[in-house]
Design a protein around this motif. Structure first.
Motif, PDB file in Angstrom:
ATOM      1  N   SER A  44       0.858  -1.216  -0.027  1.00  0.00           N
ATOM      2  CA  SER A  44       0.031   0.090   0.025  1.00  0.00           C
ATOM      3  C   SER A  44       0.670   1.234   0.028  1.00  0.00           C
ATOM      4  O   SER A  44       0.571   2.261  -0.971  1.00  0.00           O
ATOM      5  N   LEU A  45       1.805   1.494   0.874  1.00  0.00           N
ATOM      6  CA  LEU A  45       2.815   2.563   0.889  1.00  0.00           C
ATOM      7  C   LEU A  45       3.594   2.696  -0.637  1.00  0.00           C
ATOM      8  O   LEU A  45       3.849   3.713  -0.831  1.00  0.00           O
ATOM      9  N   TYR A  46       4.102   1.621  -1.098  1.00  0.00           N
ATOM     10  CA  TYR A  46       4.598   1.718  -2.476  1.00  0.00           C
ATOM     11  C   TYR A  46       3.551   1.944  -3.411  1.00  0.00           C
ATOM     12  O   TYR A  46       3.817   3.055  -4.200  1.00  0.00           O
ATOM     13  N   GLN A  47       2.533   1.574  -3.530  1.00  0.00           N
ATOM     14  CA  GLN A  47       1.420   2.018  -4.589  1.00  0.00           C
ATOM     15  C   GLN A  47       1.163   3.601  -4.275  1.00  0.00           C
ATOM     16  O   GLN A  47       1.015   4.366  -4.965  1.00  0.00           O
ATOM     17  N   SER A  66       3.159   5.840  -2.863  1.00  0.00           N
ATOM     18  CA  SER A  66       4.392   6.624  -3.345  1.00  0.00           C
ATOM     19  C   SER A  66       4.422   6.759  -4.986  1.00  0.00           C
ATOM     20  O   SER A  66       4.688   7.778  -5.257  1.00  0.00           O
ATOM     21  N   THR A  67       3.995   5.581  -5.558  1.00  0.00           N
ATOM     22  CA  THR A  67       4.075   5.629  -6.935  1.00  0.00           C
ATOM     23  C   THR A  67       3.211   6.584  -7.743  1.00  0.00           C
ATOM     24  O   THR A  67       3.261   7.336  -8.618  1.00  0.00           O
ATOM     25  N   LEU A  72       1.801   9.118  -6.069  1.00  0.00           N
ATOM     26  CA  LEU A  72       2.334  10.744  -5.821  1.00  0.00           C
ATOM     27  C   LEU A  72       3.202  11.156  -6.827  1.00  0.00           C
ATOM     28  O   LEU A  72       3.175  12.113  -7.213  1.00  0.00           O
ATOM     29  N   THR A  73       4.196   9.940  -7.122  1.00  0.00           N
ATOM     30  CA  THR A  73       5.271  10.468  -7.921  1.00  0.00           C
ATOM     31  C   THR A  73       4.616  10.636  -9.268  1.00  0.00           C
ATOM     32  O   THR A  73       4.738  11.623 -10.167  1.00  0.00           O
ATOM     33  N   ARG A  74       3.583   9.879  -9.630  1.00  0.00           N
ATOM     34  CA  ARG A  74       3.149  10.235 -11.216  1.00  0.00           C
ATOM     35  C   ARG A  74       2.304  11.305 -11.371  1.00  0.00           C
ATOM     36  O   ARG A  74       2.379  11.991 -12.190  1.00  0.00           O
ATOM     37  N   LEU A  75       1.528  11.724 -10.036  1.00  0.00           N
ATOM     38  CA  LEU A  75       0.928  12.916  -9.996  1.00  0.00           C
ATOM     39  C   LEU A  75       1.715  14.084  -9.935  1.00  0.00           C
ATOM     40  O   LEU A  75       1.323  15.197 -10.570  1.00  0.00           O
ATOM     41  N   THR A  76       2.959  13.944  -9.304  1.00  0.00           N
ATOM     42  CA  THR A  76       3.845  15.036  -9.345  1.00  0.00           C
ATOM     43  C   THR A  76       4.306  15.138 -10.768  1.00  0.00           C
ATOM     44  O   THR A  76       4.561  16.385 -11.118  1.00  0.00           O
TER      45      THR A  76
END
Length: 320
Positions: free
Chosen positions: A29-32, A34-35, A37-41
Motif C-alpha cells: 500500500s505504501l509503495y502504491q 508513493s508511486t 504521488l510520483t506520477r501525479l507530481t
C-alpha cells in the motif's frame, strides 16, 4: 531442592504467516501510494510546463502586428510556422499552431443576410502541445481569440467552405484536407481537418479561378480530389474557384475501404492459377453478388462498387 526450569512460549507458524501478510499489505500500500504521488507530481509538472509554454506563445503572438498573425503559406497568411519543436524545463514539446479567420454572425456573415463585406471579424488562435515522453500522453490544447485594433474594412477576398461526408451522407469528422494554390503570392499550402459537422470553413481567402487544388482523405478511407483540365478534359470536380465576396462551397464523398477477393475457376470450380484479368467499375453503386462457384468473392464495408467489366484471358468456362 530441585531447580524448576522456566518455560518460554514461542511464536507459532500461523502467527508468523499473519505477521508477514500484514507487513506485505502495508508495504504494498505504501509503495502504491508513493508511486501514485510520483506520477501525479510528474503529471502536474508537465501540465505546468505546457501551460507556461502556451502562455508564452500567446503573449508573443499578441504582440505581433495583426496582419502578421497567420501560418506561413496558410490562410490567413502570416509569419508563424505551423509546427515547431521546443524544450522547456527539460521537457520536449512539439508545437502545432492553427489560425482561423472567424466570421462572427453578430454583424452578419458572408453568405447571410445582411451580408458581411468584411467577414474576417477576428482570428482564432489554437496552440496544440504534444509531449510523447510525458505521462498520460502529454497532449494539451489551448485557444484564444485575437481581435484587430482598427475598424473593419471591406475585403476583396472570398470564402472556401469544404464539406466531407460518407456514402450515407453522414459527415466525417477529422478528415484530412490538403489545399494548395501555387499561383498565390506567397503560395498557399494548407493541411487541416474537418470539424464535428464534417466542415472546414476558410474565410478571407485570396481569389483565384480554378487555382485551389483540394485533396480529402482519412486513415482507412478512400481519397477524393479536384482535378485540372491538364489531367482530364472535362473534370467533374475541377479545382476550386474563389471569387470576391463570394462563398465557394465544395463537397467530397469518401468512405471506408473495401476488399475484393477474386478466385478464377473452371466450370467444375477447379481453381485456375496465374490468370490475367481486367477489372473496371465505379463507386457508390450496388453490390456485386458472387455466383455459385465463388468466381468473384467480394467483402464490402461502407463503400460499394459496381463491377462493370471483368475479362478473363483463358480458354475455359470461367469467363463472366
Amino acid at each position: 531442592m530441585p531447580i524448576r526450569k522456566k518455560k518460554y512460549k514461542g511464536i507459532s507458524i500461523a502467527e508468523t504467516v499473519i505477521a508477514i501478510a500484514i507487513f506485505s499489505i502495508v508495504g504494498i500500500s505504501l509503495y502504491q501510494l508513493s508511486t501514485q504521488l510520483t506520477r501525479l507530481t510528474r503529471v502536474s509538472r508537465d501540465e505546468i510546463a505546457a501551460t507556461a509554454l502556451a502562455q508564452e506563445e500567446f503573449e508573443k503572438i499578441r504582440n505581433l502586428p495583426y496582419a502578421s498573425i497567420g501560418i506561413l503559406n496558410g490562410i490567413p497568411q502570416g509569419i508563424l510556422p505551423k509546427t515547431q519543436a521546443v524544450t522547456r524545463d527539460g521537457i520536449s514539446f512539439e508545437i502545432t499552431r492553427t489560425v482561423r479567420n472567424i466570421d462572427d454572425p453578430f454583424d452578419g456573415t458572408i453568405n447571410g443576410s445582411p451580408k458581411d463585406t468584411a467577414p474576417s471579424d477576428y482570428k482564432l488562435l489554437e496552440i496544440q502541445l504534444s509531449c510523447p515522453m510525458c505521462r498520460d500522453g502529454g497532449d494539451y490544447t489551448f485557444s484564444s481569440h485575437i481581435a484587430p485594433k482598427n475598424t473593419e474594412t471591406s475585403s476583396n477576398n472570398g470564402a472556401l467552405f469544404i464539406q466531407v461526408f460518407d456514402a450515407n451522407g453522414q459527415p466525417i469528422q477529422g478528415a484530412n484536407v490538403h489545399i494548395a494554390n501555387s499561383s498565390a503570392v506567397p503560395p498557399i499550402l494548407i493541411d487541416e481537418t474537418t470539424n464535428a459537422a464534417g466542415m472546414l470553413q476558410l474565410v478571407d481567402v485570396p481569389t483565384g479561378t480554378k487555382k485551389y487544388k483540394i485533396t480529402v482523405t482519412k486513415d482507412g478511407y478512400s481519397t477524393q480530389r479536384t482535378m485540372g483540365n491538364d489531367e482530364v478534359s472535362n473534370p467533374t470536380k475541377p479545382h476550386a474557384t474563389v471569387s470576391t465576396q463570394q462563398v465557394t462551397q465544395i463537397s467530397f464523398s469518401i468512405d471506408t475501404l473495401s476488399t475484393i477477393n477474386i478466385l478464377t475457376a473452371t466450370a467444375t470450380c477447379t481453381p485456375i492459377p496465374s490468370l490475367p484479368f481486367t477489372l473496371a467499375g465505379s463507386n457508390l453503386s450496388h453490390m456485386f453478388l458472387p455466383d455459385h462457384c465463388l468466381f468473384l468473392q467480394s467483402r464490402f464495408r461502407q463503400t460499394r462498387y459496381k463491377i462493370s467489366r471483368l475479362f478473363l484471358s483463358h480458354q475455359t468456362h470461367a469467363i463472366f
